[in-house]
Scaffold this motif. Structure first.
Motif, PDB file in Angstrom:
ATOM      1  N   SER A 252      47.259  29.850 125.750  1.00 24.97           N
ATOM      2  CA  SER A 252      48.709  30.002 125.878  1.00 24.97           C
ATOM      3  C   SER A 252      49.106  31.403 126.329  1.00 24.97           C
ATOM      4  CB  SER A 252      49.395  29.679 124.546  1.00 24.97           C
ATOM      5  OG  SER A 252      48.873  30.474 123.499  1.00 24.97           O
ATOM      6  N   GLU A 253      48.155  32.364 126.284  1.00 18.70           N
ATOM      7  CA  GLU A 253      48.412  33.713 126.773  1.00 18.70           C
ATOM      8  C   GLU A 253      47.194  34.198 127.550  1.00 18.70           C
ATOM      9  OE1 GLU A 253      50.105  36.545 124.004  1.00 18.70           O
ATOM     10  OE2 GLU A 253      50.889  34.924 122.761  1.00 18.70           O
ATOM     11  N   SER A 254      47.250  35.434 127.993  1.00 19.36           N
ATOM     12  CA  SER A 254      46.239  36.011 128.870  1.00 19.36           C
ATOM     13  C   SER A 254      44.812  35.830 128.336  1.00 19.36           C
ATOM     14  CB  SER A 254      46.532  37.508 129.041  1.00 19.36           C
ATOM     15  OG  SER A 254      45.576  38.116 129.860  1.00 19.36           O
ATOM     16  N   VAL A 255      43.878  35.483 129.242  1.00 19.42           N
ATOM     17  CA  VAL A 255      42.471  35.329 128.874  1.00 19.42           C
ATOM     18  C   VAL A 255      41.827  36.710 128.798  1.00 19.42           C
ATOM     19  CG1 VAL A 255      40.264  34.254 129.457  1.00 19.42           C
ATOM     20  CG2 VAL A 255      42.409  33.119 130.083  1.00 19.42           C
ATOM     21  N   SER A 256      41.229  37.026 127.665  1.00 24.64           N
ATOM     22  CA  SER A 256      40.627  38.349 127.470  1.00 24.64           C
ATOM     23  C   SER A 256      39.216  38.422 128.030  1.00 24.64           C
ATOM     24  CB  SER A 256      40.571  38.702 125.978  1.00 24.64           C
ATOM     25  OG  SER A 256      41.801  38.506 125.354  1.00 24.64           O
ATOM     26  N   GLU A 257      38.416  37.397 127.728  1.00 24.63           N
ATOM     27  CA  GLU A 257      37.014  37.441 128.114  1.00 24.63           C
ATOM     28  C   GLU A 257      36.454  36.030 128.197  1.00 24.63           C
ATOM     29  OE1 GLU A 257      34.918  41.192 127.081  1.00 24.63           O
ATOM     30  OE2 GLU A 257      33.632  39.868 125.914  1.00 24.63           O
ATOM     31  N   ILE A 258      35.492  35.845 129.115  1.00 27.55           N
ATOM     32  CA  ILE A 258      34.784  34.575 129.292  1.00 27.55           C
ATOM     33  C   ILE A 258      33.299  34.870 129.276  1.00 27.55           C
ATOM     34  CG2 ILE A 258      34.410  32.586 130.805  1.00 27.55           C
ATOM     35  CD1 ILE A 258      37.069  33.435 132.223  1.00 27.55           C
ATOM     36  N   GLN A 259      32.521  34.037 128.575  1.00 32.50           N
ATOM     37  CA  GLN A 259      31.070  34.185 128.612  1.00 32.50           C
ATOM     38  C   GLN A 259      30.414  32.816 128.618  1.00 32.50           C
ATOM     39  OE1 GLN A 259      28.895  36.730 126.011  1.00 32.50           O
ATOM     40  NE2 GLN A 259      30.215  38.504 126.329  1.00 32.50           N
ATOM     41  N   PHE A 260      29.435  32.660 129.512  1.00 30.84           N
ATOM     42  CA  PHE A 260      28.563  31.500 129.454  1.00 30.84           C
ATOM     43  C   PHE A 260      27.466  31.758 128.429  1.00 30.84           C
ATOM     44  CE2 PHE A 260      30.327  30.902 133.710  1.00 30.84           C
ATOM     45  CZ  PHE A 260      30.495  29.531 133.747  1.00 30.84           C
ATOM     46  N   HIS A 261      27.006  30.679 127.783  1.00 28.43           N
ATOM     47  CA  HIS A 261      25.841  30.833 126.935  1.00 28.43           C
ATOM     48  C   HIS A 261      24.640  31.076 127.837  1.00 28.43           C
ATOM     49  CE1 HIS A 261      22.709  30.145 124.000  1.00 28.43           C
ATOM     50  NE2 HIS A 261      23.628  30.166 123.042  1.00 28.43           N
ATOM     51  N   PRO A 262      23.874  32.154 127.622  1.00 31.76           N
ATOM     52  CA  PRO A 262      22.789  32.490 128.557  1.00 31.76           C
ATOM     53  C   PRO A 262      21.679  31.448 128.621  1.00 31.76           C
ATOM     54  CG  PRO A 262      22.712  33.890 126.600  1.00 31.76           C
ATOM     55  CD  PRO A 262      24.000  33.135 126.534  1.00 31.76           C
ATOM     56  N   ASP A 263      21.444  30.717 127.525  1.00 28.75           N
ATOM     57  CA  ASP A 263      20.370  29.716 127.490  1.00 28.75           C
ATOM     58  C   ASP A 263      20.877  28.300 127.737  1.00 28.75           C
ATOM     59  OD1 ASP A 263      18.495  31.726 126.789  1.00 28.75           O
ATOM     60  OD2 ASP A 263      19.203  31.619 124.716  1.00 28.75           O
ATOM     61  N   HIS A 264      22.173  28.093 127.598  1.00 31.51           N
ATOM     62  CA  HIS A 264      22.777  26.767 127.797  1.00 31.51           C
ATOM     63  C   HIS A 264      24.012  26.949 128.674  1.00 31.51           C
ATOM     64  CE1 HIS A 264      20.171  25.032 124.682  1.00 31.51           C
ATOM     65  NE2 HIS A 264      20.398  26.152 124.019  1.00 31.51           N
ATOM     66  N   PRO A 265      23.811  27.131 129.985  1.00 29.34           N
ATOM     67  CA  PRO A 265      24.923  27.520 130.869  1.00 29.34           C
ATOM     68  C   PRO A 265      25.953  26.430 131.105  1.00 29.34           C
ATOM     69  CG  PRO A 265      22.910  27.186 132.132  1.00 29.34           C
ATOM     70  CD  PRO A 265      22.520  27.121 130.691  1.00 29.34           C
ATOM     71  N   ASP A 266      25.726  25.214 130.569  1.00 29.32           N
ATOM     72  CA  ASP A 266      26.777  24.201 130.641  1.00 29.32           C
ATOM     73  C   ASP A 266      27.762  24.356 129.493  1.00 29.32           C
ATOM     74  OD1 ASP A 266      24.953  23.527 128.747  1.00 29.32           O
ATOM     75  OD2 ASP A 266      24.429  21.572 129.599  1.00 29.32           O
ATOM     76  N   GLN A 267      27.618  25.442 128.726  1.00 29.90           N
ATOM     77  CA  GLN A 267      28.547  25.739 127.628  1.00 29.90           C
ATOM     78  C   GLN A 267      29.113  27.139 127.817  1.00 29.90           C
ATOM     79  OE1 GLN A 267      27.173  24.386 123.711  1.00 29.90           O
ATOM     80  NE2 GLN A 267      25.444  23.408 124.742  1.00 29.90           N
ATOM     81  N   MET A 268      30.392  27.250 127.567  1.00 32.73           N
ATOM     82  CA  MET A 268      31.128  28.471 127.879  1.00 32.73           C
ATOM     83  C   MET A 268      32.062  28.797 126.720  1.00 32.73           C
ATOM     84  SD  MET A 268      33.443  29.012 131.309  1.00 32.73           S
ATOM     85  CE  MET A 268      34.754  27.917 130.740  1.00 32.73           C
ATOM     86  N   PHE A 269      32.355  30.091 126.577  1.00 31.28           N
ATOM     87  CA  PHE A 269      33.231  30.557 125.504  1.00 31.28           C
ATOM     88  C   PHE A 269      34.343  31.410 126.116  1.00 31.28           C
ATOM     89  CE2 PHE A 269      29.189  29.575 123.736  1.00 31.28           C
ATOM     90  CZ  PHE A 269      29.417  29.107 122.455  1.00 31.28           C
ATOM     91  N   SER A 270      35.531  31.317 125.540  1.00 32.77           N
ATOM     92  CA  SER A 270      36.652  32.118 126.036  1.00 32.77           C
ATOM     93  C   SER A 270      37.525  32.545 124.863  1.00 32.77           C
ATOM     94  CB  SER A 270      37.492  31.331 127.051  1.00 32.77           C
ATOM     95  OG  SER A 270      38.069  30.185 126.461  1.00 32.77           O
ATOM     96  N   CYS A 271      38.191  33.684 125.035  1.00 30.67           N
ATOM     97  CA  CYS A 271      39.122  34.174 124.014  1.00 30.67           C
ATOM     98  C   CYS A 271      40.366  34.697 124.712  1.00 30.67           C
ATOM     99  CB  CYS A 271      38.487  35.243 123.137  1.00 30.67           C
ATOM    100  SG  CYS A 271      37.982  36.744 124.026  1.00 30.67           S
ATOM    101  N   SER A 272      41.439  34.911 123.935  1.00 31.08           N
ATOM    102  CA  SER A 272      42.723  35.219 124.563  1.00 31.08           C
ATOM    103  C   SER A 272      43.582  36.128 123.710  1.00 31.08           C
ATOM    104  CB  SER A 272      43.486  33.925 124.839  1.00 31.08           C
ATOM    105  OG  SER A 272      44.002  33.403 123.632  1.00 31.08           O
ATOM    106  N   PHE A 273      44.639  36.641 124.353  1.00 32.78           N
ATOM    107  CA  PHE A 273      45.630  37.448 123.655  1.00 32.78           C
ATOM    108  C   PHE A 273      46.396  36.624 122.619  1.00 32.78           C
ATOM    109  CE2 PHE A 273      46.491  41.184 126.802  1.00 32.78           C
ATOM    110  CZ  PHE A 273      45.140  41.489 126.771  1.00 32.78           C
ATOM    111  N   SER A 274      46.349  35.308 122.746  1.00 37.05           N
ATOM    112  CA  SER A 274      47.049  34.450 121.791  1.00 37.05           C
ATOM    113  C   SER A 274      46.254  34.255 120.505  1.00 37.05           C
ATOM    114  CB  SER A 274      47.335  33.082 122.430  1.00 37.05           C
ATOM    115  OG  SER A 274      46.144  32.506 122.940  1.00 37.05           O
ATOM    116  N   GLY A 275      45.081  34.905 120.386  1.00 35.57           N
ATOM    117  CA  GLY A 275      44.288  34.821 119.162  1.00 35.57           C
ATOM    118  C   GLY A 275      43.429  33.576 119.079  1.00 35.57           C
ATOM    119  N   GLU A 276      43.102  32.980 120.245  1.00 33.75           N
ATOM    120  CA  GLU A 276      42.292  31.762 120.280  1.00 33.75           C
ATOM    121  C   GLU A 276      40.875  32.078 120.723  1.00 33.75           C
ATOM    122  OE1 GLU A 276      45.888  28.746 121.675  1.00 33.75           O
ATOM    123  OE2 GLU A 276      44.841  29.996 123.142  1.00 33.75           O
TER     124      GLU A 276
END
Length: 355
Positions: A252-276
């Motif tokens: 719902s707000e700006s994306v702070s950072e994105i990271q793929f899992h280095p060993d399982h690249p079909d999985q991804m993580f993201s965080c945001s200014f909205s605290g998610e």
């Protein structure tokens, strides 16, 4: 899906958090970089486990005083890391164990004030990217600097790489970097080519929405995910960048950072200014599956709507939404660290990584 979350109040806002690499991929040590303090710092932490696995307490091993806000941090290996500052400088730090058993953090190299405005006021070094010993920085001044960890001098400066703030940068090849600016323009620079002009450029979306972060697929560097200030994620195949592969309405707000899992690249993580803090999965057993970044399986129209990809992604919340920004995340096996503006750090333990 709330995981095993351990929160620790540390009385300062954290802008970057990074696991310290471990030869056995089982790190228990990490660094944090603060911002918005009178005196900022880089701190090295370790974990202490209680008798119950529910009790995990991080404690500070060493504190390194830092000038300006920490804007980015990346480990080169377990002994060296690179850190950038809001004062336009870049530090090459070494972590060593002394003969007495103590741990020291020392500055091996400093590239001072390499980002500055025309009036010589310091400019934020907003981001940098690392490829082996090469480091390329981007700044609020629109400048790109090429560094090498073995050389104390700046190897090359692209003075006017952009006319507005560069917010993020990543290597796509050893000789090419991709930048994103505050107007949503994405530019590819070939570092072998003289001059300030990019070899390619395209818009993040139809509107002038600022790009905030970039991450490339671990196995396919030409596949890049960009986060923006509206909270969306855009997936690009740089071999055919007329249109994005996917456009995902995400936070719902700006994306702070994105990271793929280095060993399982079909999985991804993201965080945001909205605290998610979200975990994106495409291969969960029983789901419809689908390849996160496989262009050949996409429809002929590259602009896929959110409705058309609902069956390709499952998104899980890793912890309850916070009331302050989550600025940074980092992964190690099935553990996720995050640093926040609520003056706390969190360890999410035993994350479900589907293989």
């Amino acid at each position: 899906m709330v995981q095993n979350v351990h929160g620790t109040f540390i009385s300062e806002k954290i802008n970057k958090i990074r696991w310290r690499p471990d030869p056995f991929n089982d790190s228990h040590s990490f660094i944090t970089g603060s911002w918005d303090n009178d005196q900022n710092n880089i701190k090295l932490w370790n974990f202490e486990k209680g008798e119950d696995d529910a009790d995990i307490y991080p404690f500070v091993i060493q504190n390194y005083e830092f000038e300006g806000d920490v804007t980015e941090a990346k480990f080169i290996n377990s002994d060296y890391c690179v850190v950038s500052s809001s004062l336009g400088s870049v530090y090459y730090l070494k972590i060593t164990n002394t003969l007495t058993g103590d741990v020291q953090i020392t500055n091996e190299k400093l590239w001072s004030n390499i980002h500055k405005f025309k009036n010589q006021d310091p400019s934020l070094c907003t981001s940098f990217t690392v490829y082996e010993n090469d480091v390329v920085t981007a700044g609020e001044d629109g400048r790109v600097n090429v560094l090498n960890l073995q050389n104390k001098d700046v190897l090359r400066t692209i003075e006017e790489a952009d006319s507005c703030s560069l917010n993020c940068i990543t290597f796509v090849k050893h000789s090419e970097v991709l930048t994103g600016n505050s107007r949503g323009q994405m530019k590819i620079f070939d570092l072998r080519v003289k001059g300030n002009q990019p070899t390619n450029s395209f818009m993040l979306s139809g509107d002038q929405i600022a790009a905030t972060c970039l991450a490339y697929h671990p196995n396919q560097r030409h596949m890049v995910v960009a986060g923006d200030e509206d909270g969306s994620l855009t997936v690009w195949d740089l071999r055919q960048n007329s249109f994005p592969v996917n456009l995902l309405s995400a936070h719902s707000e700006s994306v702070s950072e994105i990271q793929f899992h280095p060993d399982h690249p079909d999985q991804m993580f993201s965080c945001s200014f909205s605290g998610e803090l979200w975990h994106w999965i495409t291969n969960k057993p029983g789901s419809h599956g689908g390849k996160l970044l496989n262009v050949s399986e996409m429809e002929s129209n590259s602009w896929l709507s959110t409705e058309s990809i609902k069956n390709k992604f499952e998104v899980f919340m890793l912890m309850p939404k916070l009331h302050k920004a989550i600025n940074s995340i980092d992964l190690s096996r099935d553990r996720v660290l995050c640093g926040c503006d609520n003056e706390a750090i969190y360890l999410i333990n035993k994350v479900n990584i589907y293989s």
